[in-house]
Write a protein that holds these residues in place. Structure first.
Motif, short mmCIF file in Angstrom:
data_model
loop_
_atom_site.label_atom_id
_atom_site.label_comp_id
_atom_site.label_asym_id
_atom_site.label_seq_id
_atom_site.Cartn_x
_atom_site.Cartn_y
_atom_site.Cartn_z
N GLY A 118 0.82 -1.21 0.00
CA GLY A 118 0.00 0.00 0.00
C GLY A 118 0.85 1.26 0.00
N THR A 119 0.30 2.32 0.56
CA THR A 119 0.96 3.62 0.59
C THR A 119 2.13 3.63 1.56
N ARG A 120 3.20 4.31 1.19
CA ARG A 120 4.32 4.53 2.10
C ARG A 120 4.01 5.71 3.01
N PRO A 121 4.30 5.59 4.31
CA PRO A 121 3.93 6.66 5.24
C PRO A 121 4.62 7.98 4.91
N GLY A 122 3.81 9.03 4.77
CA GLY A 122 4.32 10.33 4.38
C GLY A 122 4.01 10.67 2.94
N ALA A 123 3.82 9.64 2.11
CA ALA A 123 3.43 9.86 0.72
C ALA A 123 1.91 10.07 0.64
N GLU A 124 1.45 10.58 -0.48
CA GLU A 124 0.02 10.82 -0.64
C GLU A 124 -0.75 9.51 -0.56
N GLY A 125 -1.85 9.50 0.19
CA GLY A 125 -2.66 8.31 0.38
C GLY A 125 -2.71 7.93 1.84
N ALA A 126 -3.25 6.76 2.13
CA ALA A 126 -3.39 6.29 3.52
C ALA A 126 -2.50 5.08 3.74
N ALA A 127 -1.44 5.25 4.54
CA ALA A 127 -0.55 4.13 4.90
C ALA A 127 -1.18 3.35 6.05
N LEU A 128 -0.98 2.06 6.06
CA LEU A 128 -1.67 1.18 7.01
C LEU A 128 -0.68 0.45 7.91
#
Length: 227
Positions: A118-128
């Motif tokens: 999924g999304t990498r934390p800090g990048a656009e989107g929701a990291a899980l």
């Protein structure tokens, strides 16, 4: 996540792992559905959550800072939640043979799992991020997650040496029978870098051998260092 502790009267032998597996099942099914959407098409919904969830703490008048622009992608190495005493390593988790997201190993209950597809934390989107709430004999990494409150900080040290700081804006308890992957994992505001921290919650249901809910903490990127 695991069976309730000994004081609850839950089974206390090899059955503990079975109960833990059941407790994860509903959460992981949601992760699998969400993960499949993330790779096959648009992931999540920007619509706010509804009465399907119960708010743990959303006090009126809590001043929240503005969101900052997302960062370039980088994986996580550690996560820190000072208000609840959490500082833990983060490991990448993928899908197991059944198509569900693998939780952190039982042997490392103080480790947080990140859904690496999924999304990498800090990048656009929701990291899980996911973690156990307890083990058969002791609290685990996210034991205090339900006590987190809006306005408190979450810091994620990333593999490029930067530190992404998130501000909590919502804490919810989502019942198992009303679990909606799009609402739980979907981006709340398009264009933001967001974070979800999830563990088991509610009460321990002896009949089903599982917890009745999941605790979901939502946060968004408000600061960064070392970029």
């Amino acid at each position: 996540m695991a069976s309730a502790d000994e004081a609850s009267g839950a089974p206390a032998s090899g059955s503990g792992r079975l109960l833990t597996g059941v407790a994860w099942a509903v959460l992981l099914l949601g992760l699998w559905l969400w993960g499949r959407e993330a790779t096959e098409g648009p992931g999540g919904s920007s619509a706010p959550t509804t009465g399907d969830v119960a708010a743990v703490g959303r006090p009126l008048g809590v001043p929240l800072p503005p969101a900052r622009d997302p960062l370039r992608p980088a994986g996580p190495s550690t996560v820190e939640i000072p208000s609840i005493g959490v500082k833990a390593p983060v490991v990448t988790r993928g899908l197991d043979t059944t198509g569900a997201v693998d939780p952190p190993p039982f042997a490392t209950p103080q480790t947080v799992g990140w859904f690496g597809s999924g999304t990498r934390p800090g990048a656009e989107g929701a990291a899980l991020f996911v973690g156990h709430v307890d083990t058969q004999t002791r609290p685990a990494v996210f034991y205090g997650l339900s006590t987190a409150r809006p306005g408190e900080k979450i810091r994620v040290t990333r593999t490029d040496g930067s530190v992404a700081e998130f501000t909590i804006d919502d804490v919810q308890v989502v019942s198992r029978d009303r679990f909606d992957a799009k609402k739980v994992y979907g981006v709340r505001q398009p264009g933001r870098a967001e974070l979800r921290l999830i563990t088991c919650g509610g009460t321990y249901d002896r009949a089903s051998g599982a917890y009745t809910a999941n605790v979901v903490v939502s946060a968004y990127l408000t600061d960064a260092r070392g970029i």
